[in-house]
Design an enzyme around this catalytic site. Structure first.
Site, mmCIF file in Angstrom:
data_model
loop_
_atom_site.group_PDB
_atom_site.id
_atom_site.type_symbol
_atom_site.label_atom_id
_atom_site.label_comp_id
_atom_site.label_asym_id
_atom_site.label_seq_id
_atom_site.Cartn_x
_atom_site.Cartn_y
_atom_site.Cartn_z
ATOM 1 N N TYR A 176 1.960 2.891 15.364
ATOM 2 C CA TYR A 176 2.725 3.102 14.128
ATOM 3 C C TYR A 176 4.107 3.728 14.347
ATOM 4 O O TYR A 176 4.922 3.763 13.426
ATOM 5 C CB TYR A 176 1.907 3.921 13.135
ATOM 6 N N GLU A 231 -10.604 4.059 3.443
ATOM 7 C CA GLU A 231 -9.629 4.704 2.574
ATOM 8 C C GLU A 231 -9.983 4.340 1.141
ATOM 9 O O GLU A 231 -9.888 3.169 0.751
ATOM 10 C CB GLU A 231 -8.194 4.293 2.905
ATOM 11 N N ASP A 250 0.846 -1.190 0.000
ATOM 12 C CA ASP A 250 0.000 0.000 0.000
ATOM 13 C C ASP A 250 0.879 1.236 0.000
ATOM 14 O O ASP A 250 1.825 1.338 0.797
ATOM 15 C CB ASP A 250 -0.913 -0.005 1.227
ATOM 16 N N TYR A 291 1.198 5.749 -0.479
ATOM 17 C CA TYR A 291 0.756 6.970 0.207
ATOM 18 C C TYR A 291 0.998 8.111 -0.773
ATOM 19 O O TYR A 291 1.790 9.001 -0.538
ATOM 20 C CB TYR A 291 1.611 7.109 1.471
ATOM 21 N N ARG A 299 -8.095 3.923 13.135
ATOM 22 C CA ARG A 299 -7.207 5.045 13.384
ATOM 23 C C ARG A 299 -6.660 5.076 14.808
ATOM 24 O O ARG A 299 -5.518 5.514 15.019
ATOM 25 C CB ARG A 299 -7.944 6.362 13.099
ATOM 26 N N GLN A 337 -4.026 2.369 14.952
ATOM 27 C CA GLN A 337 -2.918 2.813 14.109
ATOM 28 C C GLN A 337 -2.076 3.884 14.800
ATOM 29 O O GLN A 337 -0.840 3.838 14.775
ATOM 30 C CB GLN A 337 -3.474 3.362 12.790
ATOM 31 N N GLU A 365 -9.893 12.766 7.156
ATOM 32 C CA GLU A 365 -9.798 14.076 6.511
ATOM 33 C C GLU A 365 -11.146 14.800 6.491
ATOM 34 O O GLU A 365 -11.210 16.006 6.758
ATOM 35 C CB GLU A 365 -9.298 13.916 5.084
ATOM 36 N N LYS A 373 -4.362 -1.792 10.161
ATOM 37 C CA LYS A 373 -4.679 -1.925 8.744
ATOM 38 C C LYS A 373 -4.942 -3.368 8.317
ATOM 39 O O LYS A 373 -5.678 -3.604 7.363
ATOM 40 C CB LYS A 373 -3.497 -1.404 7.905
ATOM 41 N N GLU A 391 -9.195 3.935 -2.463
ATOM 42 C CA GLU A 391 -7.940 3.756 -3.169
ATOM 43 C C GLU A 391 -8.176 3.064 -4.514
ATOM 44 O O GLU A 391 -9.255 2.540 -4.784
ATOM 45 C CB GLU A 391 -6.957 2.922 -2.331
ATOM 46 N N THR A 431 -4.748 6.453 -0.056
ATOM 47 C CA THR A 431 -5.991 7.214 -0.091
ATOM 48 C C THR A 431 -5.957 8.275 -1.186
ATOM 49 O O THR A 431 -4.992 9.024 -1.315
ATOM 50 C CB THR A 431 -6.229 7.898 1.264
ATOM 51 N N HIS A 458 -3.831 14.189 0.461
ATOM 52 C CA HIS A 458 -4.077 13.335 1.620
ATOM 53 C C HIS A 458 -2.924 13.410 2.613
ATOM 54 O O HIS A 458 -3.143 13.589 3.823
ATOM 55 C CB HIS A 458 -4.278 11.886 1.160
ATOM 56 N N THR A 506 -8.887 -5.637 3.857
ATOM 57 C CA THR A 506 -8.757 -4.738 2.710
ATOM 58 C C THR A 506 -9.721 -5.257 1.652
ATOM 59 O O THR A 506 -9.586 -6.388 1.190
ATOM 60 C CB THR A 506 -7.322 -4.732 2.150
ATOM 61 N N ASP A 521 -9.171 0.310 1.824
ATOM 62 C CA ASP A 521 -8.211 -0.160 2.823
ATOM 63 C C ASP A 521 -8.669 0.328 4.189
ATOM 64 O O ASP A 521 -8.236 1.376 4.674
ATOM 65 C CB ASP A 521 -6.808 0.356 2.490
#
Length: 399
Positions: A239, A194, A121, A123, A232, A235, A355, A248, A196, A341, A128, A252, A228
């Site tokens: 992370y 997300e 994945d 970014y 949050r 995460q 967001e 995550k 994608e 995203t 974003h 998916t 995905d």
């Protein structure tokens, strides 16, 4: 469209003769037999039966229960099969045979169309990444120093890639809000989406041999929508310092339909202007336009909440593939890599709730259903549809 002539579609139908995405289906009378099909309108064309009826030299590939043998066959075969399918749905001489091999879409069960080898994945949206950076690092630069020099990505969990329609169980894990003195364990309270776009690898590559930008079309078979799902709160706690993990890897979702890369030729577009020079292996200034004009729509419980434009992505899928292999990492048939995203510059173009709500929520509740759809401009004013991705949130399991 006449009920008795399913091959007759309106010119603007997103699943007409210019689209022809591949999937895998079964029927109620043969629930354990999986077959390759192509979506045409609101029907599925049985490719196994079509190949057998027409004496196709590719019948063995199309008799498989997954797309993987076709994926591995390479670009020349991909084009030959696609040409044969297009002829089958447009040639008046083949009309009767083709119509006899069409099944109503609502009468079949769709399955994960390919066996996922690896999942990566990225970014790749500057909008974003900037928005998220401002939320998580309000007193620092929104973008990390490396962001405009390389496509940032992480390796995900291939075993939890699921087909559209699969319920998404709310994940549990450790979470710690800034004001908490210690972490707690329980269901995620900040479950997110997300929106994608995914790319499915067909032809593999050898270990130790990087794939350059020019190799994109030879290795990537097709495109699909991806959701995905992201916890949050889990995460945010886990992370640092290594990146996404349990926040995550629980699910998916991908479309049941893989749209051939060639179907999107008329949607190719230049990516946004880049204000930082890239190293030569990522320099696409002399390559074919690497962006794709895909218009995505995000619906939650039937209400449209965002329309992210894929054309706004800073890093292209070709650059992502090149970067993914520049260290000599090999490609395998069935590799899936996703864009990250998709977000645009406008408030209604943001591809996740983080967001859309500026990190404040609300996030997904149990029972919420999320659907991603998309289309791209095709030849002669047509629309190229991408198969939808839908998932409904079910409660966390306590044991």
């Amino acid at each position: 469209m006449s009920e008795h002539h399913p091959l007759d579609l309106p010119e603007d139908h997103p699943f007409g003769p210019h689209t022809l995405p591949y999937g895998v289906f079964s029927t109620a009378d043969e629930p354990t037999r999986r077959r390759i099909g192509v979506r045409y309108g609101d029907h599925v064309l049985d490719l196994d039966a079509l190949a057998a009826t027409s004496g196709s030299p590719h019948a063995d590939l199309l008799a498989a229960p997954t797309l993987n043998p076709l994926l591995a066959a390479g670009r020349e075969i991909w084009q030959a099969v696609r040409d044969a399918v297009r002829t089958a749905v447009t040639d008046p001489a083949q009309r009767a045979t083709t119509e006899s091999l069409l099944l109503p879409l609502n009468a079949v069960t769709l399955h994960l169309p390919f066996e996922v080898a690896d999942y990566v994945d990225f970014y790749a949206s500057e909008h974003h990444a900037t928005n998220v950076g401002r939320i998580f690092r309000p007193n620092a630069d929104a973008l990390t120093p490396n962001w405009k020099h390389l496509p940032i990505g992480y390796h995900g969990r291939a075993g939890t890639v699921v087909v559209s329609g699969t319920p998404v169980v709310r994940p549990s894990g450790q979470r710690k809000a800034p004001a908490d003195t210690a972490p707690t364990f329980g269901p995620s309270l900040r479950l997110d989406i997300e929106a994608e776009v995914g790319f499915v690898v067909g032809t593999p590559s050898a270990l130790g041999e990087p794939v350059g930008l020019a190799g994109f079309r030879d290795h990537v078979f097709g495109v699909c929508l991806v959701n995905d799902w992201s916890a949050r709160d889990i995460q945010a706690w886990e992370y640092v310092p290594l990146g996404p993990f349990l926040g995550k890897s629980f699910a998916t979702s991908v479309s049941a339909w893989i749209t051939p890369l060639d179907a999107l030729d008329h949607a190719r577009t230049a990516p946004p202007a880049r204000d930082v020079p890239v190293l030569p292996y990522l320099d696409d200034s002399d390559a074919e336009p690497g962006g794709i004009d895909l218009r995505i729509q995000v619906d939650i419980n039937g209400e449209t909440v965002a329309r992210p434009p894929f054309s706004a992505m800073y890093w292209t899928a070709a650059q992502q593939l090149t970067h993914m292999t520049v260290n000599g990492a090999s490609l395998r048939t069935g590799d899936l890599y996703a864009s990250g995203t998709v977000s645009g510059p406008e408030p209604d173009q943001l591809g996740c709730l983080l967001e859309l709500t500026q990190g404040k929520g609300p996030f997904l509740e149990d029972g919420d259903e999320v659907t991603l759809t998309a289309w791209a401009p095709g030849p002669e004013g047509s629309r190229i549809g991408l198969g939808e991705v839908t998932g409904r949130i079910t409660p966390a399991r306590t044991s």
